[in-house]
Design an enzyme around this catalytic site. Structure first.
Site, PDB file in Angstrom:
ATOM      1  N   CYS A  24       0.813  -1.225   0.000  1.00  0.00           N
ATOM      2  CA  CYS A  24       0.000   0.000   0.000  1.00  0.00           C
ATOM      3  C   CYS A  24       0.843   1.271   0.000  1.00  0.00           C
ATOM      4  CB  CYS A  24      -0.953   0.004   1.190  1.00  0.00           C
ATOM      5  SG  CYS A  24      -2.202  -1.289   1.060  1.00  0.00           S
ATOM      6  N   HIS A  68     -12.113   9.723  -9.460  1.00  0.00           N
ATOM      7  CA  HIS A  68     -11.022   9.944 -10.414  1.00  0.00           C
ATOM      8  C   HIS A  68     -10.034  10.992  -9.935  1.00  0.00           C
ATOM      9  CE1 HIS A  68     -13.566   7.425 -12.886  1.00  0.00           C
ATOM     10  NE2 HIS A  68     -12.568   7.302 -13.737  1.00  0.00           N
ATOM     11  N   GLU A 107     -13.351  -0.769   0.550  1.00  0.00           N
ATOM     12  CA  GLU A 107     -12.175  -0.498  -0.282  1.00  0.00           C
ATOM     13  C   GLU A 107     -12.026  -1.610  -1.327  1.00  0.00           C
ATOM     14  OE1 GLU A 107      -8.498   1.561   1.463  1.00  0.00           O
ATOM     15  OE2 GLU A 107      -7.931  -0.545   1.338  1.00  0.00           O
TER      16      GLU A 107
HETATM   17 ZN    ZN Z   1      -5.412   0.870  -1.221  1.00  0.00          ZN
END
Ligand code: ZN
Length: 119
Positions: A24, A68, A107
């Protein structure tokens, strides 16, 4: 009764405070799914808690700030974990959506965050 409406947005992010070897730490993207839950009494005549269109009207401008985008570039989202994003959304949404009970931010399909305004 609780009603909900789901939204999605696509954003890029990275987590600057994780170890450099953590996946990450690298820039990557998610299709986030946001569930907005409103609690209230069912109006006897209308038969609903709230018009789903009213939820959409409150959430849309907030999603527009995230969709975006690179989340790290947004003020308050310099460390855009699901937890931090949830709190950021909640803070902006609360004033515009009476009865807001909970938001759920996914997520991925299997990982997410539930925030009720407390801890
Ligand atoms: Zn992530």
């Amino acid at each position: 009764m609780e009603i909900f409406k789901d939204f999605t947005f696509d954003s890029a992010h990275f987590l600057p405070h994780v170890p450099k070897g953590h996946k990450c730490f690298r820039m990557h993207g998610h299709t986030y799914r946001l569930r907005v839950v409103v609690r209230g009494a069912v109006d006897e005549k209308l038969g609903w808690v709230m018009d789903f269109a009213d939820i959409k009207a409150a959430v849309k401008p907030i999603i527009a700030q995230l969709d975006h985008r690179v989340l790290n570039d947004i003020e308050g989202l310099e460390n855009p974990t699901a937890e931090v994003i949830s709190k950021w959304i909640w803070t902006r949404l609360r004033a515009h959506l009476p009865g807001l009970a909970r938001i759920e931010l996914y997520e991925t399909p299997t990982s997410g965050c539930i925030f009720t305004g407390a801890q």
